[in-house]
Design a protein around this motif. Structure first.
Motif, short mmCIF file in Angstrom:
data_model
loop_
_atom_site.label_atom_id
_atom_site.label_comp_id
_atom_site.label_asym_id
_atom_site.label_seq_id
_atom_site.Cartn_x
_atom_site.Cartn_y
_atom_site.Cartn_z
N VAL A 114 -6.86 -6.33 5.66
CA VAL A 114 -5.65 -7.16 5.60
C VAL A 114 -5.88 -8.40 4.74
CG1 VAL A 114 -4.15 -8.64 6.98
CG2 VAL A 114 -4.69 -6.34 7.76
N GLY A 115 -7.06 -9.02 4.91
CA GLY A 115 -7.37 -10.24 4.16
C GLY A 115 -7.43 -9.98 2.66
N PHE A 116 -8.06 -8.88 2.27
CA PHE A 116 -8.16 -8.57 0.84
C PHE A 116 -6.81 -8.20 0.25
CE2 PHE A 116 -12.72 -7.09 1.84
CZ PHE A 116 -13.20 -8.38 1.67
N TYR A 117 -5.95 -7.63 1.09
CA TYR A 117 -4.66 -7.20 0.57
C TYR A 117 -3.64 -8.35 0.52
CZ TYR A 117 -0.86 -4.11 -0.60
OH TYR A 117 0.16 -3.52 -1.27
N ALA A 118 -3.85 -9.39 1.34
CA ALA A 118 -2.85 -10.46 1.47
C ALA A 118 -2.36 -11.04 0.13
CB ALA A 118 -3.38 -11.56 2.38
N PRO A 119 -3.27 -11.32 -0.85
CA PRO A 119 -2.75 -11.91 -2.09
C PRO A 119 -1.77 -11.00 -2.84
CG PRO A 119 -5.12 -12.22 -1.94
CD PRO A 119 -4.74 -11.30 -0.81
N VAL B 261 3.76 -13.61 6.87
CA VAL B 261 4.00 -13.35 8.29
C VAL B 261 4.55 -11.93 8.47
CG1 VAL B 261 5.40 -13.99 10.29
CG2 VAL B 261 4.30 -15.77 8.91
N VAL B 262 5.55 -11.58 7.66
CA VAL B 262 6.11 -10.24 7.72
C VAL B 262 5.01 -9.20 7.43
CG1 VAL B 262 7.72 -8.62 6.63
CG2 VAL B 262 8.41 -10.98 7.06
N PHE B 263 4.18 -9.50 6.45
CA PHE B 263 3.09 -8.59 6.09
C PHE B 263 2.13 -8.39 7.26
CE2 PHE B 263 -1.38 -8.59 4.48
CZ PHE B 263 -1.43 -7.25 4.17
N LEU B 264 1.77 -9.49 7.95
CA LEU B 264 0.84 -9.36 9.07
C LEU B 264 1.45 -8.52 10.19
CD1 LEU B 264 -0.83 -12.88 9.27
CD2 LEU B 264 -1.82 -10.72 8.51
N VAL B 265 2.75 -8.68 10.40
CA VAL B 265 3.41 -7.90 11.46
C VAL B 265 3.46 -6.42 11.08
CG1 VAL B 265 5.57 -7.56 12.70
CG2 VAL B 265 4.75 -9.88 12.26
N LEU B 266 3.79 -6.16 9.83
CA LEU B 266 4.01 -4.78 9.40
C LEU B 266 2.83 -4.20 8.63
CD1 LEU B 266 7.66 -5.12 8.06
CD2 LEU B 266 6.94 -4.28 10.28
N GLN B 267 1.65 -4.86 8.69
CA GLN B 267 0.59 -4.50 7.73
C GLN B 267 0.18 -3.03 7.80
OE1 GLN B 267 -2.79 -3.95 8.59
NE2 GLN B 267 -2.95 -4.73 10.68
N ARG B 268 0.15 -2.46 9.03
CA ARG B 268 -0.25 -1.06 9.14
C ARG B 268 0.68 -0.18 8.30
NH1 ARG B 268 -4.12 0.56 12.55
NH2 ARG B 268 -4.27 -1.50 13.47
#
Lengths: 296, 280
Positions: A114-119, B261-268
């Motif tokens: 998740v961290g690497f993808y965040a940017p 925030v949306v990304f963290l919620v829906l990241q999967r």
């Protein structure tokens, strides 16, 4: 009879489904694609905006003018520099991270992923602003950190030599996660027993990487290279926000030059430049297919 | 027992590997954390050397300036309206035409599909000048329509939807037809619910693309009341507010944080969607 009536009915229904898209697609995609080719061969300028048909055909003049223009040549060189460094760098880091994450030794895999993808999900404009702040020479975080270890950092974005590497690092930072996720999925598709077999043959991890991982990952690498390369060939927001193409044109890109010529009202010239960029995109994709195709 | 003895010689390697990943994580997330941290520092502290890693003084003044003096509420609203309209419209239209291309027969089907595939790789950089001429002649410059309509015809969405619809079982559709459902009823009651994962993936990607889009809104809109967030921030950051870093990183935070925030919620969902569709 009944069959043909039914077919006609479903044909009408099918067009009902296809119609909203098709109309918008024709107006906002097909018309611009066709008219960009038309415009590239005319002397259309800003004042012709309301009378796009009242212009002169000038043959290949726009293309000749673009290719002979030192500013365009510099922008083309800058773009090749950017793509030529940023694309291999992005792929190499993405592959390294993907292999590390896939090794089974990583502790918090999903946190890292998740961290690497965040940017990747961030707006380029927004993070370009943030990077300008990070690279600010007097109080930015980068030069402050370099100062701690006794290095006097350069004035990154206003230095002719360092401006482009700065943009390259920023673009790599922003895009690594995308290729990493795709490569990780590719790695998970390589069966374990291939590695076990090569381990029995005495291959160490480095040898396995080059003779098992890389060859089996070729199609995925190719895909990432094409997508990343196409994006990088069009880099625009980074110089727009961070350097305005400077210093002395050192970070001017083809896309930025197209935008500037459009801004000056040189629509025909701008359209011709777009086509040169498009041809470059097609050539790059083709070259990558050739280079990364499975070796015979 | 066996695993314990096996993992012991590996431990230094595992440690090294995780340290390397941690360094990568700091490099990856650090700039975003720094953005948020710096956005609540007063302008004086922002220019302090060396910088404070934790703000001495937390202030909302950058945000109050953005929202009270610089019309950021307006830009935010514009971005939301445009991204929602583009997402809903293009996902619906893509699903409809994708279904027709995958499951129905109609005259012109092969031509339409060929045109969609042919334009899949045409970048916005190639079409924005003629698109601007077209939109100007339709008198749509400075309108929401200019920001929305061109993105409702997304070849990638059609491609993705068609691929997905091909896997919807024919028996399901035939059963609905035997029960007397018309084509539209079949689509909305049977096909769309089946396609929910694909709709979600395409929806998220389309929203992201629209929210972060820059070139076309920059070209199509010249009056400030229609600016989207990236356009406003880019123009402020290259115009009168070039060195007001507190204000600028607060503006960047306003664009990036909701998406994160949306990304963290829906990241999967997002990460799986990316790796299965293989496209952004």
């Amino acid at each position: 009879m009944a069959v043909s009536a039914r077919r006609r009915r479903t044909g009408i229904a099918a067009w009902g489904f296809a119609l909203p898209f098709t109309v918008l697609f024709a107006v906002f995609m097909l018309v611009p694609v066709a008219s960009s080719l038309y415009m590239a061969f005319t002397d259309m300028r800003g004042r012709d905006l309301r009378s796009p048909w009242a212009v002169n055909f000038v043959g290949f003049d726009n293309f000749a003018e673009a290719l002979a223009d030192p500013k365009f040549q510099q922008a083309a060189g800058n773009t090749l520099y950017f793509v030529g460094v940023a694309m291999p760098l992005t792929l190499a880091i993405a592959l390294l991270l993907a292999v590390l994450l896939n090794s089974g030794l990583a502790w918090f895999r999903s946190v890292f992923r998740v961290g690497f993808y965040a940017p990747v999900v961030t707006s380029i404009v927004a993070v370009a602003v943030v990077w300008r702040f990070l690279l600010q020479p007097d109080f930015g975080l980068v030069n402050s950190a370099l100062g701690v270890v006794g290095i006097d950092g350069p004035r990154w974005l206003t230095d002719e030599v360092w401006a482009m590497p700065s943009l390259i690092v920023m673009a790599t930072w922003r895009n690594v996660g995308y290729s990493m996720v795709i490569l990780l999925a590719g790695l998970q598709g390589i069966p374990r027993d291939v590695y076990e077999a090569s381990a029995i043959d005495g291959a160490g991890p480095v040898r396995q990487f080059w003779s098992v991982t890389v060859p089996l990952l070729r199609p995925t690498l190719l895909f990432c290279a094409v997508i990343t390369g196409i994006g990088y060939l069009q880099f625009f927001e980074e110089p727009f926000v961070m350097t305005q193409g400077g210093p002395l044109g050192a970070t001017n890109s083809v896309a930025y030059e197209i935008f500037n010529q459009f801004g000056f009202g040189n629509y025909g010239l701008s359209a011709a430049m777009s086509y040169i960029l498009f041809v470059a995109i097609v050539i790059l994709s083709y070259l990558q297919f050739r280079l990364l195709r499975t070796e015979k | 027992m066996a695993t314990a003895t096996r993992s012991r010689p590996l431990a230094p390697r595992a440690l090294l590997l995780n340290v390397a990943l941690l360094v990568g994580l700091v490099a990856s997330v650090g700039p975003l954390v720094w953005m948020v941290v710096s956005s609540v520092k007063p302008e004086g502290e922002i220019r302090q050397f060396p910088p404070t890693l934790i703000p001495d003084e937390v202030t909302w003044s950058n945000y109050t300036e953005l929202f009270a003096q610089l019309s950021f509420p307006r830009y935010f609203l514009n971005s939301v309206v445009v991204a929602l309209a583009v997402t809903v419209g293009s996902v619906l239209f893509s699903a409809m035409v994708g279904y027709a291309l995958a499951k129905l027969d109609f005259p012109g089907k092969r031509t339409l599909f060929a045109l969609v595939m042919g334009t899949l790789m045409v970048p916005g950089m190639v079409t924005f000048v003629p698109l601007f001429v077209l939109v100007a002649n339709l008198d749509l410059i400075n309108t929401y329509a200019a920001l929305i309509l061109p993105f409702l015809a997304a070849p990638f969405g059609v491609f993705l939807m068609r691929q997905f619809m091909l896997d919807v079982p024919d028996e399901l559709l035939d059963a609905a037809r035997v029960d007397g459902a018309g084509e539209f009823r079949t689509f909305f009651r049977i096909v769309l619910p089946q396609a929910r994962p694909a709709l979600a993936t395409l929806g998220i990607l389309t929203f992201l693309g629209s929210w972060n889009n820059f070139l076309w809104p920059l070209v199509a809109v010249q009056s400030a009341d229609k600016y989207t967030l990236p356009v406003a921030l880019a123009l402020y950051s290259t115009g009168q507010n070039t060195v007001q870093y507190g204000l600028l990183v607060a503006g960047a935070t306003v664009i990036v944080l909701p998406i994160l925030v949306v990304f963290l919620v829906l990241q999967r969902h997002i990460v799986q969607g990316i790796s299965t569709t293989g496209l952004k």
